[in-house]
Design a protein around this motif. Structure first.
Motif, mmCIF file in Angstrom:
data_model
loop_
_atom_site.group_PDB
_atom_site.id
_atom_site.type_symbol
_atom_site.label_atom_id
_atom_site.label_comp_id
_atom_site.label_asym_id
_atom_site.label_seq_id
_atom_site.Cartn_x
_atom_site.Cartn_y
_atom_site.Cartn_z
ATOM 1 N N GLU A 64 9.530 -20.441 11.281
ATOM 2 C CA GLU A 64 9.849 -20.114 12.670
ATOM 3 C C GLU A 64 9.742 -18.618 12.938
ATOM 4 O OE1 GLU A 64 10.267 -21.893 15.409
ATOM 5 O OE2 GLU A 64 9.715 -23.603 14.149
ATOM 6 N N GLU A 65 10.052 -17.803 11.923
ATOM 7 C CA GLU A 65 9.931 -16.355 12.077
ATOM 8 C C GLU A 65 8.469 -15.950 12.246
ATOM 9 O OE1 GLU A 65 13.147 -13.908 9.708
ATOM 10 O OE2 GLU A 65 12.361 -15.461 8.401
ATOM 11 N N LEU A 66 7.593 -16.597 11.487
ATOM 12 C CA LEU A 66 6.173 -16.299 11.594
ATOM 13 C C LEU A 66 5.636 -16.693 12.961
ATOM 14 C CD1 LEU A 66 3.494 -15.414 10.303
ATOM 15 C CD2 LEU A 66 3.221 -17.749 9.481
ATOM 16 N N LEU A 67 6.007 -17.873 13.428
ATOM 17 C CA LEU A 67 5.549 -18.338 14.740
ATOM 18 C C LEU A 67 6.086 -17.433 15.847
ATOM 19 C CD1 LEU A 67 6.045 -22.175 14.205
ATOM 20 C CD2 LEU A 67 3.879 -20.906 14.210
ATOM 21 N N ASN A 68 7.340 -17.011 15.694
ATOM 22 C CA ASN A 68 7.920 -16.103 16.681
ATOM 23 C C ASN A 68 7.195 -14.764 16.668
ATOM 24 O OD1 ASN A 68 10.139 -15.188 18.555
ATOM 25 N ND2 ASN A 68 10.511 -13.772 16.871
ATOM 26 N N ALA A 69 6.807 -14.301 15.479
ATOM 27 C CA ALA A 69 6.084 -13.034 15.364
ATOM 28 C C ALA A 69 4.768 -13.094 16.124
ATOM 29 C CB ALA A 69 5.827 -12.713 13.897
ATOM 30 N N ILE A 70 4.088 -14.211 16.023
ATOM 31 C CA ILE A 70 2.819 -14.379 16.730
ATOM 32 C C ILE A 70 3.036 -14.320 18.232
ATOM 33 C CG2 ILE A 70 0.936 -15.994 17.218
ATOM 34 C CD1 ILE A 70 1.268 -17.006 14.317
ATOM 35 N N ARG A 71 4.066 -15.008 18.704
ATOM 36 C CA ARG A 71 4.340 -15.038 20.148
ATOM 37 C C ARG A 71 4.779 -13.661 20.656
ATOM 38 N NH1 ARG A 71 6.730 -20.225 18.531
ATOM 39 N NH2 ARG A 71 5.376 -21.897 19.334
ATOM 40 N N VAL A 72 5.607 -12.979 19.868
ATOM 41 C CA VAL A 72 6.068 -11.642 20.255
ATOM 42 C C VAL A 72 4.891 -10.678 20.360
ATOM 43 C CG1 VAL A 72 7.372 -9.625 19.468
ATOM 44 C CG2 VAL A 72 8.413 -11.891 19.359
ATOM 45 N N ALA A 73 4.027 -10.693 19.347
ATOM 46 C CA ALA A 73 2.873 -9.800 19.343
ATOM 47 C C ALA A 73 1.926 -10.126 20.493
ATOM 48 C CB ALA A 73 2.138 -9.898 18.009
ATOM 49 N N ALA A 74 1.688 -11.404 20.720
ATOM 50 C CA ALA A 74 0.786 -11.821 21.802
ATOM 51 C C ALA A 74 1.323 -11.395 23.161
ATOM 52 C CB ALA A 74 0.586 -13.330 21.767
ATOM 53 N N GLY A 75 2.640 -11.305 23.265
ATOM 54 C CA GLY A 75 3.265 -10.894 24.520
ATOM 55 C C GLY A 75 3.281 -9.389 24.720
ATOM 56 N N GLY A 76 2.724 -8.650 23.751
ATOM 57 C CA GLY A 76 2.639 -7.204 23.889
ATOM 58 C C GLY A 76 3.847 -6.452 23.361
ATOM 59 N N GLU A 77 4.785 -7.165 22.758
ATOM 60 C CA GLU A 77 5.960 -6.510 22.199
ATOM 61 C C GLU A 77 5.709 -6.193 20.725
ATOM 62 O OE1 GLU A 77 8.607 -5.539 23.843
ATOM 63 O OE2 GLU A 77 7.842 -6.344 25.723
ATOM 64 N N ALA A 78 6.673 -5.560 20.083
ATOM 65 C CA ALA A 78 6.544 -5.220 18.669
ATOM 66 C C ALA A 78 7.543 -6.009 17.857
ATOM 67 C CB ALA A 78 6.777 -3.727 18.452
ATOM 68 N N LEU A 79 7.116 -6.444 16.699
ATOM 69 C CA LEU A 79 8.007 -7.170 15.817
ATOM 70 C C LEU A 79 8.682 -6.185 14.884
ATOM 71 C CD1 LEU A 79 8.898 -10.065 14.921
ATOM 72 C CD2 LEU A 79 7.238 -9.794 13.074
ATOM 73 N N LEU A 80 9.866 -5.744 15.259
ATOM 74 C CA LEU A 80 10.615 -4.807 14.438
ATOM 75 C C LEU A 80 12.046 -5.307 14.320
ATOM 76 C CD1 LEU A 80 9.341 -1.385 15.812
ATOM 77 C CD2 LEU A 80 8.882 -2.359 13.575
ATOM 78 N N SER A 81 12.296 -6.082 13.293
ATOM 79 C CA SER A 81 13.629 -6.612 13.073
ATOM 80 C C SER A 81 14.554 -5.493 12.613
ATOM 81 C CB SER A 81 13.591 -7.699 12.002
ATOM 82 O OG SER A 81 13.269 -7.127 10.755
ATOM 83 N N PRO A 82 15.867 -5.706 12.698
ATOM 84 C CA PRO A 82 16.796 -4.673 12.204
ATOM 85 C C PRO A 82 16.526 -4.291 10.755
ATOM 86 C CG PRO A 82 17.978 -6.271 13.527
ATOM 87 C CD PRO A 82 16.569 -6.807 13.359
ATOM 88 N N VAL A 83 16.228 -5.285 9.898
ATOM 89 C CA VAL A 83 15.939 -4.992 8.492
ATOM 90 C C VAL A 83 14.674 -4.153 8.384
ATOM 91 C CG1 VAL A 83 15.249 -5.997 6.278
ATOM 92 C CG2 VAL A 83 17.095 -7.039 7.595
ATOM 93 N N ALA A 84 13.659 -4.537 9.154
ATOM 94 C CA ALA A 84 12.399 -3.808 9.115
ATOM 95 C C ALA A 84 12.568 -2.386 9.619
ATOM 96 C CB ALA A 84 11.351 -4.534 9.953
ATOM 97 N N THR A 85 13.352 -2.221 10.681
ATOM 98 C CA THR A 85 13.573 -0.894 11.243
ATOM 99 C C THR A 85 14.305 -0.001 10.242
ATOM 100 O OG1 THR A 85 13.682 -1.808 13.470
ATOM 101 C CG2 THR A 85 14.572 0.388 13.157
ATOM 102 N N LYS A 86 15.291 -0.557 9.541
ATOM 103 C CA LYS A 86 15.996 0.221 8.524
ATOM 104 C C LYS A 86 15.037 0.641 7.413
ATOM 105 C CE LYS A 86 20.612 -1.759 9.192
ATOM 106 N NZ LYS A 86 21.676 -2.598 8.590
ATOM 107 N N GLY A 87 14.121 -0.255 7.071
ATOM 108 C CA GLY A 87 13.138 0.074 6.055
ATOM 109 C C GLY A 87 12.205 1.173 6.511
ATOM 110 N N LEU A 88 11.840 1.123 7.793
ATOM 111 C CA LEU A 88 10.978 2.146 8.357
ATOM 112 C C LEU A 88 11.665 3.496 8.312
ATOM 113 C CD1 LEU A 88 8.386 2.842 9.911
ATOM 114 C CD2 LEU A 88 9.579 2.249 12.018
ATOM 115 N N ILE A 89 12.932 3.536 8.674
ATOM 116 C CA ILE A 89 13.697 4.781 8.645
ATOM 117 C C ILE A 89 13.799 5.308 7.209
ATOM 118 C CG2 ILE A 89 15.996 5.777 9.004
ATOM 119 C CD1 ILE A 89 16.314 3.806 11.347
ATOM 120 N N ALA A 90 14.038 4.392 6.273
ATOM 121 C CA ALA A 90 14.144 4.795 4.868
ATOM 122 C C ALA A 90 12.838 5.408 4.381
ATOM 123 C CB ALA A 90 14.515 3.587 4.005
ATOM 124 N N ARG A 91 11.724 4.859 4.859
ATOM 125 C CA ARG A 91 10.431 5.376 4.434
ATOM 126 C C ARG A 91 10.205 6.786 4.965
ATOM 127 N NH1 ARG A 91 8.505 4.748 0.232
ATOM 128 N NH2 ARG A 91 9.153 2.586 0.460
#
Length: 228
Positions: free
Chosen positions: A112-139
């Motif tokens: 369901e997360e993968l399917l949601n990612a496809i729909r989010v991206a197709a809608g022009g939004e960005a897929l940045l979950s809280p976990v992913a965002t924390k990882g981005l900040i850490a990087r």
């Protein structure tokens, strides 16, 4: 409206699994499969893909290079790339977003997360979950001053001069991984107003989508990573 999905992964078994999942949805259809980045770029154009599920580690032209090529091609301006990673946070995350990816997803994610990612991206939004965002900040923390624009400071901050005060406020919230609805609640405005500010910020900063706004916010020094 059917979302046209292109699968780019050098593992045929994974592509088959993704195809079954995507094709099972009434609003999606797999329009092609690519085993390397060069083929992904070619098929994205030939098959008029809306979203590319892109693996990073592929032979020849890898997913990162392919994402750059797609983002740089005016004919593919409407194509959105979701990077698939073995781990949701890895060494390629920031590079992927800089290359023009709309987000990233761990290969161990639920269907369901993968399917949601496809729909989010197709809608022009960005897929940045809280976990992913924390990882981005850490990087960004790990990279220190070694950034695409040479680091933060006056030169990096100048690109924000075109933004209004409110647009800067919204950008800070976007960098925190908050949705439009969450930002609206925090700033006591309507979600439509937030969306307007986000779109104007993207236009002024030349950002392809919301994901690149996050990168710009950190690279310019508007938002400082915090160690918890």
């Amino acid at each position: 409206m059917t979302i046209r999905v292109l699968l780019a992964d050098d593992q045929a078994l994974l592509r088959s699994a993704f195809r079954v999942l995507v094709d099972s949805e009434p609003d999606m259809a797999v329009v092609g499969e690519a085993a390397d980045g060069a083929e992904a770029v070619r098929l994205a154009k030939e098959r008029s893909a809306d979203v590319v599920l892109m693996d990073i580690r592929m032979p020849g032209t890898d997913g990162l290079a392919a994402t750059r090529l797609i983002s740089a091609d005016p004919d593919l301006a409407k194509v959105r790339v979701v990077i698939l990673t073995t781990f949701e946070v890895d060494d390629y995350v920031v590079q992927s977003l800089r290359a023009g990816a709309s987000g990233f997803l761990g290969k161990g994610s639920e269907p369901e997360e993968l399917l949601n990612a496809i729909r989010v991206a197709a809608g022009g939004e960005a897929l940045l979950s809280p976990v992913a965002t924390k990882g981005l900040i850490a990087r960004f923390l790990a990279q220190g001053g070694d950034r695409a624009d040479g680091g933060t400071g006056p030169a990096g901050a100048e690109r924000l001069d075109a933004l209004t005060g409110r647009e800067r406020e919204v950008l800070v919230q976007v960098a925190g991984g908050h949705s439009n609805d969450e930002i609206a609640e925090r700033l006591v405005v309507s979600p439509l107003t937030v969306k307007t500010h986000v779109n104007r910020a993207m236009a002024k900063l030349g950002a392809r989508d919301r994901a690149q706004l996050v990168v710009i916010a950190y690279e310019s020094g508007l938002v400082r990573p915090r160690v918890d």
